[in-house]
Write a protein that holds these residues in place. Structure first.
Motif, PDB file in Angstrom:
ATOM      1  N   VAL A  99       0.792  -1.260  -0.145  1.00  0.00           N
ATOM      2  CA  VAL A  99      -0.306  -0.325   0.145  1.00  0.00           C
ATOM      3  C   VAL A  99       1.149   1.685  -0.169  1.00  0.00           C
ATOM      4  O   VAL A  99       1.531   1.603   0.886  1.00  0.00           O
ATOM      5  N   LYS A 100       0.847   2.207  -1.068  1.00  0.00           N
ATOM      6  CA  LYS A 100       1.567   2.963  -0.943  1.00  0.00           C
ATOM      7  C   LYS A 100      -0.358   4.526  -0.895  1.00  0.00           C
ATOM      8  O   LYS A 100      -0.872   4.436  -2.077  1.00  0.00           O
ATOM      9  N   SER A 101       0.376   5.663   0.260  1.00  0.00           N
ATOM     10  CA  SER A 101      -0.113   6.954   0.189  1.00  0.00           C
ATOM     11  C   SER A 101      -0.026   7.535  -0.320  1.00  0.00           C
ATOM     12  O   SER A 101       1.521   8.102   0.527  1.00  0.00           O
ATOM     13  N   ARG A 102      -0.304   8.533  -1.697  1.00  0.00           N
ATOM     14  CA  ARG A 102       0.916   9.596  -1.267  1.00  0.00           C
ATOM     15  C   ARG A 102      -0.875  10.847  -0.718  1.00  0.00           C
ATOM     16  O   ARG A 102      -1.553  11.562  -1.125  1.00  0.00           O
ATOM     17  N   VAL A 103       0.454  11.725   0.267  1.00  0.00           N
ATOM     18  CA  VAL A 103      -0.892  12.366   0.542  1.00  0.00           C
ATOM     19  C   VAL A 103       0.262  14.375   0.437  1.00  0.00           C
ATOM     20  O   VAL A 103       1.458  14.136   0.878  1.00  0.00           O
ATOM     21  N   THR A 104      -0.930  15.039  -0.062  1.00  0.00           N
ATOM     22  CA  THR A 104      -0.804  16.018  -0.942  1.00  0.00           C
ATOM     23  C   THR A 104      -1.274  17.423  -0.469  1.00  0.00           C
ATOM     24  O   THR A 104      -2.616  17.383   0.272  1.00  0.00           O
ATOM     25  N   LEU A 105      -0.242  18.571   0.335  1.00  0.00           N
ATOM     26  CA  LEU A 105      -1.396  19.530   0.472  1.00  0.00           C
ATOM     27  C   LEU A 105      -0.885  20.589  -0.363  1.00  0.00           C
ATOM     28  O   LEU A 105      -0.057  20.498  -0.702  1.00  0.00           O
ATOM     29  N   ARG A 106      -1.510  21.306  -0.672  1.00  0.00           N
ATOM     30  CA  ARG A 106      -1.593  22.522  -1.620  1.00  0.00           C
ATOM     31  C   ARG A 106      -2.217  23.621  -1.217  1.00  0.00           C
ATOM     32  O   ARG A 106      -2.992  23.926  -0.290  1.00  0.00           O
ATOM     33  N   ALA A 107      -0.959  24.399  -1.650  1.00  0.00           N
ATOM     34  CA  ALA A 107      -1.162  25.798  -0.858  1.00  0.00           C
ATOM     35  C   ALA A 107      -2.958  26.648  -1.267  1.00  0.00           C
ATOM     36  O   ALA A 107      -3.436  26.260  -2.355  1.00  0.00           O
ATOM     37  N   GLY A 108      -3.326  27.378  -0.195  1.00  0.00           N
ATOM     38  CA  GLY A 108      -4.737  27.867  -0.502  1.00  0.00           C
ATOM     39  C   GLY A 108      -5.999  26.872  -0.127  1.00  0.00           C
ATOM     40  O   GLY A 108      -7.522  27.154  -0.156  1.00  0.00           O
ATOM     41  N   ALA A 109      -5.587  25.369  -0.414  1.00  0.00           N
ATOM     42  CA  ALA A 109      -6.946  24.038  -0.225  1.00  0.00           C
ATOM     43  C   ALA A 109      -6.414  24.199   1.397  1.00  0.00           C
ATOM     44  O   ALA A 109      -6.401  23.829   1.852  1.00  0.00           O
ATOM     45  N   PRO A 110      -7.857  23.952   1.370  1.00  0.00           N
ATOM     46  CA  PRO A 110      -8.591  23.631   3.222  1.00  0.00           C
ATOM     47  C   PRO A 110      -8.808  22.130   3.210  1.00  0.00           C
ATOM     48  O   PRO A 110      -9.659  22.307   4.646  1.00  0.00           O
ATOM     49  N   TYR A 111      -8.173  21.420   2.245  1.00  0.00           N
ATOM     50  CA  TYR A 111      -8.523  19.966   1.938  1.00  0.00           C
ATOM     51  C   TYR A 111      -7.145  19.308   2.371  1.00  0.00           C
ATOM     52  O   TYR A 111      -6.280  19.854   1.177  1.00  0.00           O
ATOM     53  N   VAL A 112      -6.780  18.478   3.190  1.00  0.00           N
ATOM     54  CA  VAL A 112      -5.392  17.357   2.486  1.00  0.00           C
ATOM     55  C   VAL A 112      -5.630  16.136   1.363  1.00  0.00           C
ATOM     56  O   VAL A 112      -6.792  15.902   2.113  1.00  0.00           O
ATOM     57  N   GLU A 113      -4.898  16.217   0.282  1.00  0.00           N
ATOM     58  CA  GLU A 113      -5.192  15.256  -0.219  1.00  0.00           C
ATOM     59  C   GLU A 113      -5.128  13.579  -0.169  1.00  0.00           C
ATOM     60  O   GLU A 113      -3.321  14.202  -0.386  1.00  0.00           O
ATOM     61  N   ILE A 114      -5.190  12.899  -0.446  1.00  0.00           N
ATOM     62  CA  ILE A 114      -4.227  11.098  -0.340  1.00  0.00           C
ATOM     63  C   ILE A 114      -5.269  10.379  -1.998  1.00  0.00           C
ATOM     64  O   ILE A 114      -6.057   9.990  -2.147  1.00  0.00           O
ATOM     65  N   GLN A 115      -3.965  10.056  -2.296  1.00  0.00           N
ATOM     66  CA  GLN A 115      -3.614   8.928  -3.625  1.00  0.00           C
ATOM     67  C   GLN A 115      -3.036   7.412  -2.988  1.00  0.00           C
ATOM     68  O   GLN A 115      -2.115   7.696  -2.533  1.00  0.00           O
ATOM     69  N   THR A 116      -4.131   6.850  -3.008  1.00  0.00           N
ATOM     70  CA  THR A 116      -3.543   5.702  -2.061  1.00  0.00           C
ATOM     71  C   THR A 116      -3.770   4.294  -3.178  1.00  0.00           C
ATOM     72  O   THR A 116      -4.461   4.322  -4.051  1.00  0.00           O
ATOM     73  N   THR A 117      -2.142   3.887  -2.635  1.00  0.00           N
ATOM     74  CA  THR A 117      -2.811   2.648  -4.439  1.00  0.00           C
ATOM     75  C   THR A 117      -2.245   1.190  -3.827  1.00  0.00           C
ATOM     76  O   THR A 117      -0.936   1.008  -2.853  1.00  0.00           O
ATOM     77  N   VAL A 118      -3.109   0.253  -3.554  1.00  0.00           N
ATOM     78  CA  VAL A 118      -2.734  -0.897  -3.702  1.00  0.00           C
ATOM     79  C   VAL A 118      -2.766  -2.077  -4.587  1.00  0.00           C
ATOM     80  O   VAL A 118      -3.377  -1.835  -5.555  1.00  0.00           O
ATOM     81  N   VAL A 119      -1.809  -2.475  -4.130  1.00  0.00           N
ATOM     82  CA  VAL A 119      -0.619  -3.850  -5.364  1.00  0.00           C
ATOM     83  C   VAL A 119      -1.597  -5.203  -3.958  1.00  0.00           C
ATOM     84  O   VAL A 119      -1.489  -5.582  -2.509  1.00  0.00           O
ATOM     85  N   ASN A 120      -2.902  -5.500  -4.814  1.00  0.00           N
ATOM     86  CA  ASN A 120      -3.224  -6.813  -4.115  1.00  0.00           C
ATOM     87  C   ASN A 120      -3.150  -8.461  -4.865  1.00  0.00           C
ATOM     88  O   ASN A 120      -2.937  -8.041  -5.913  1.00  0.00           O
ATOM     89  N   GLN A 121      -2.517  -9.038  -4.318  1.00  0.00           N
ATOM     90  CA  GLN A 121      -2.613 -10.420  -4.426  1.00  0.00           C
ATOM     91  C   GLN A 121      -3.449 -11.115  -3.378  1.00  0.00           C
ATOM     92  O   GLN A 121      -3.297 -13.002  -4.359  1.00  0.00           O
ATOM     93  N   ALA A 122      -4.032 -11.228  -2.712  1.00  0.00           N
ATOM     94  CA  ALA A 122      -4.350 -11.623  -2.106  1.00  0.00           C
ATOM     95  C   ALA A 122      -6.696 -12.359  -2.689  1.00  0.00           C
ATOM     96  O   ALA A 122      -6.703 -11.126  -3.073  1.00  0.00           O
TER      97      ALA A 122
END
Length: 953
Positions: free
Chosen positions: A680-703
């Motif tokens: 699992v990889k989560s890219r947590v991003t904060l942009r200037a002026g944005a009132p929220y924090v963004e997350i993009q999560t990639t799951v590599v599933n073998q199960a």
């Protein structure tokens, strides 16, 4: 002779049908012959099409040769008729004649959708297309038959009323607690109320299961001996090669067993015992993939000979609806209960309550396709049309055709074989490309009309289109091709006034960019492609702003050493910590983070961990393994790295590798001892002026056989969740009722949502926004943890019939092996969902702007300035649903809705003033005209109301 003898035997069986008696009122059984036709489900599309052709051949033959066979209901949809006529064009005249006579009843749906996975606007378009396609074939039902779909959303009565529908058949699902009787009023949040009837036990198939099957097979449907035996009762065949396990086919011998008729009729009538109109009963003569029963006339005659107090007649749902409405009006409608809001009462198996996270790839593609078509392609094309640019109708219509076909309820949920899932992915990918083509056609047409002051032919210009309905500031990521002769070290960006915008360079490369030269061969453009973020400042609502790309410095292409390096700024404010003017994000060693809302000083701790648990269920219902093994990243090692930073955008990458059980041991009810890594990889991003924090999560599933969720402990003292629905917010209690033994339906805790779910208390709240997630749950402990379901991984096992399944272990698609990416954001706020601006934040998050590089054309006069708004909607609480061409004219349609409980005084302002504006129904039929003054229209939006405006140019 045999018929008379059979009747005599039936009469001597004694007794009367339930609900009838020899001295009571006559009961009329409305025999409604129908089918439920899944365009693609148990078998892929072309096998299903072959069965459809056979079914419709028998329907047309029966209707043409039997005048007593009054009606056949095609399940409320149109596409099946089109599918049939594609292969049987010679029968179009006969089909259209029967539809025109009302003997084949179709519409108002084009294709039968499931409501919760798709956008509310897509439901309206389905009805817009379905009603018109049906009328083109001869006629359209004005009665809603909702035996499909896994629950109905709260605003559905308002949507149906917008198409002139005032009677609804409800299949799934309203409880006896809310509606003790079959008949009730169903009321939407805006107050629109429709007369509804709940299909009783056995639903749409009550007569088919109770009567047709015992008379057909000689044994009751639910009897264990009701089955197919080899070599008895008909002819069987199947493909016997390994790897080709599609279903055995059985062509049964014509049989008739009248000795079962009396009890069968009693059973059929008993399924309708909840009705208030005892003298009229719904007898559903059909189920999945059925056609007319060959001996139906004999069966009706024999049933009517059983007791003069019960009369079975060929009927249709329109006729049945009219009959019970008449009785109810005579007896007084005040006896009916009123049911408010969504019809999604448990138990979970009745509403397929856990299908939403199945085959996540389909749901992700659908969300993207809907957004690109409805909020980018159509509105930009509508704006272009206001400026004299042709509407790309063929492309838009084709996109909608693919999208509506993908929305078939089984296909969009992915509860199918792998081939059908791939077909659905294909359809959605076509929508994305068609939407992109339509967007580009509109954008290029507008760009040719923009001539900013002070710009020349050699300038590199960038237009940024804001397709949001509100004015907004963005950190745009752009790739700008600078001519190689400019040879810049990096690129500055200036607005129309020459003011430099904050920039965050990301790198550049020299390249020969292929150029499509119209009516010629492609040619190279030698350039330096610079990638960068820049701050747009305030972009006009539904408008654009032009910027100029300026070369900064000179790049020495031959230098190997001592290139200049500059610090452009940062959002890092401490170890593992980033912040902008609104929020601060601090990472913990296990990869969770703490979120500080600066305006309130409130901190949310331990947010964002991944949970993995077993799943012993199927496509439709999650079953927790008896001996589950649940693990989270809270106790796992996390690799944390800063992967992007500057004054505008900062991103951290959290990486976990969980060892999860490889599969489920179903017979033992436990997960396997053997494990495999789930990355699992989560890219947590904060942009200037944005009132929220963004997350993009990639799951590599073998199960296999498990569920993956992301969790956010809020610790809010909230008693309810508020989730975005269709033209509405769905407010649901967090605490769920339990029975006397403390039990509750485990599957009903997970709930559908569109793009946000919000929890708040008196001090404020935390909203979880998302771009491609369908299901959430809120824990009822003090942590009030919000869970978003990313994956449900289950085998391909289709409930062909409740005693047998279509399954194929060689088809792994339902297990969702591979890479999946999910996008969501956290928005802390003061106030509640309304005063806290949750809708506005969601709109900003969902609608990144569109950047286009262009040069000034050599010819033409200035017609558009450097900055403009094409359409403004005030106030921000009003939400845009559609901006498109009208269905039946060259006018434009603007559809808004008011999701609040207050009357909103609204205003639409157009850059190009319409010659006339009319308020119309959802079916785009005129209601009244509205005055236009200086390009603006004022109106009052009642609480929870959907408003549609037709604007003539």
């Amino acid at each position: 002779m045999k018929k008379n003898q059979s009747n005599g035997n039936a009469k001597r069986a004694g007794g009367h049908p339930a609900g009838a008696g020899s001295r009571g009122p006559v009961v009329t059984g409305h025999l409604v012959t129908h089918t439920h036709w899944d365009r693609e489900w148990r078998v892929p599309i072309w096998y299903a099409r072959a069965r459809l052709i056979r079914m419709f051949d028998s329907v047309l033959d029966a209707l043409e040769h039997n005048p007593n066979f009054k009606h056949f209901l095609m399940d409320g949809q149109v596409v099946g008729v089109e599918d049939y006529l594609e292969f049987r064009p010679e029968r179009r005249q006969a089909m259209c004649k029967l539809i025109k006579e009302g003997r084949i009843q179709i519409g108002p749906w084009y294709n039968l959708p499931d409501e919760y996975p798709i956008a509310g606007e897509a439901l309206i378009r389905n009805l817009l297309v379905g009603t018109r396609r049906a009328m083109n074939l001869g006629g359209c039902l004005k009665t809603a038959y909702l035996s499909f779909g896994w629950g109905q959303t709260a605003q559905f009565p308002q949507i149906l009323a917008g198409f002139g529908i005032d009677f609804v058949f409800v299949g799934k699902n309203v409880s006896h607690e809310r509606a003790p009787n079959s008949e009730f009023f169903w009321r939407a949040p805006d107050g629109t109320s429709l007369l509804a009837t709940r299909l009783g036990e056995e639903g749409r198939a009550n007569f088919y299961f109770s009567t047709i099957m015992p008379v057909m097979y000689g044994v009751a449907y639910h009897d264990p001996s009701c089955r197919v035996d080899w070599g008895r009762g008909g002819w069987l065949w199947r493909r016997a090669e390994p790897g080709f396990d599609l279903e055995t086919t059985f062509e049964r011998d014509l049989q008739y067993h009248p000795q079962h008729l009396r009890k069968s009729m009693e059973d059929a009538l008993r399924t309708t015992a909840d009705t208030l109109v005892k003298e009229h009963r719904f007898l559903g003569n059909g189920t999945d993939s059925t056609g007319p029963y060959e001996s139906i006339e004999r069966l009706i005659a024999d049933a009517n000979a059983l007791d003069p107090a019960c009369k079975v007649v060929h009927s249709g749902i329109v006729e049945y609806a009219a009959a019970i409405r008449k009785v109810l009006e005579q007896q007084g409608m005040d006896r009916l209960a009123t049911v408010d809001g969504e019809l999604r009462d448990g138990p979970s198996f009745k509403v397929s309550g856990n299908a939403l996270p199945v085959r996540a790839q389909i749901k992700t593609l659908n969300r993207r396709a809907q957004l690109q078509l409805i909020r980018y392609a159509e509105p930009l094309a509508a704006v272009a049309r206001m400026h004299g640019i042709p509407w790309p109708g063929a492309f838009v219509d084709k996109a909608w055709h693919y999208l509506l076909l993908a929305h078939s309820h089984d296909a969009i949920n992915g509860v199918t074989l792998d081939k059908t899932a791939r077909d659905t992915v294909y359809k959605l990918e076509q929508v994305l490309e068609l939407a992109a083509v339509s967007t580009d056609m509109a954008a290029s047409g507008l760009l040719r009309k923009i001539r900013p002051d002070g710009c020349g032919a050699g300038d590199v210009l960038v237009a940024v289109f804001n397709m949001s309905s509100q004015e907004a500031r963005y950190m745009v990521r752009a790739q700008i091709d600078m001519p190689e002769e400019m040879n810049p070290q990096w690129v500055d960006v200036a607005d129309a006034n020459g003011a430099l915008c904050p920039v965050q360079p990301l790198g550049s490369r020299h390249m020969a960019s292929p150029v499509n030269v119209v009516n010629s061969r492609a040619m190279p453009f030698y350039c330096d492609r610079h990638e960068l973020y820049f701050d747009t400042g305030s972009l006009p609502a539904m408008g654009y702003k032009v910027f100029k790309a300026l070369p900064h410095g000179k790049l020495n292409r031959k230098a190997e050493f001592w290139n200049n390096v500059y610090d452009h700024g940062t959002q890092i404010v401490g170890p593992n910590c980033m912040a902008n003017e609104h929020i601060e994000v601090a990472f913990n060693p296990n990869g969770t983070f703490d979120l500080l809302h600066k305006a309130s000083g409130r901190r949310y701790n331990g947010l964002h961990f991944i949970e993995d648990g077993g799943d012993a269920g199927d496509y439709w219902q999650r079953v927790r393994p008896a001996k589950d093994s649940v693990m989270t990243t809270q106790s796992a090692g996390c690799r944390l790295s800063l992967v992007e930073d500057g004054p505008l955008v900062t991103s951290w990458l959290c990486e976990w590798s969980l060892q999860v059980p490889r599969q489920l041991r179903r017979a033992e009810g436990c997960r396997d001892d053997a494990c495999c890594p789930m990355t699992v990889k989560s890219r947590v991003t904060l942009r200037a002026g944005a009132p929220y924090v963004e997350i993009q999560t990639t799951v590599v599933n073998q199960a296999s056989d498990h569920r993956v969720r992301v969790a956010f402990p809020t610790c809010l003292a909230a008693g309810q969740s508020v989730a975005q629905g269709h033209f509405n917010v769905d407010t649901r209690p967090i605490e769920r009722p339990r029975d006397a033994q403390g039990r509750r339906d485990d599957g009903m805790g997970t709930l559908p949502l569109q793009n946000f779910v919000d929890l708040c208390d008196q001090a404020g709240g935390l909203a979880v926004l998302n771009r491609n997630i369908m299901e959430y749950e809120v824990s009822d402990d003090s942590s009030r943890t919000v869970f978003l379901t990313m994956l449900r991984c289950v085998p391909v096992r289709i409930c062909t019939e409740y005693r047998c399944a279509t399954e194929d272990a060689s088809q792994p698609g339902g297990q969702c092996h591979g890479t999946h990416t999910f996008e969501y954001a956290l928005y802390p706020h003061n106030g509640d969902v309304w005063t806290g601006g949750v809708y506005e934040a969601t709109e900003h998050y969902l609608m990144p702007p569109l950047a286009c590089q262009f040069s000034l054309p050599a010819e033409g006069k200035k017609s558009l300035p450097a900055e403009a708004s094409f359409l403004t909607i005030q106030p921000a609480s009003l939400q845009l649903s559609a901006f498109k061409k009208a269905q039946d004219s060259d006018a434009l349609i603007v559809r808004l809705y008011n999701p609040t409980a207050a009357v909103v005084e609204g205003r639409l302002t157009f850059a190009v003033s319409p010659s006339a504006v009319e308020l119309v129904t959802l079916n785009e039929e005129k209601m009244n005209s509205l005055p236009v003054k200086n390009g603006s229209v004022r109106f009052a939006a009642e609480p929870f109301k959907i408003l549609t405006f037709r604007c003539s140019l």
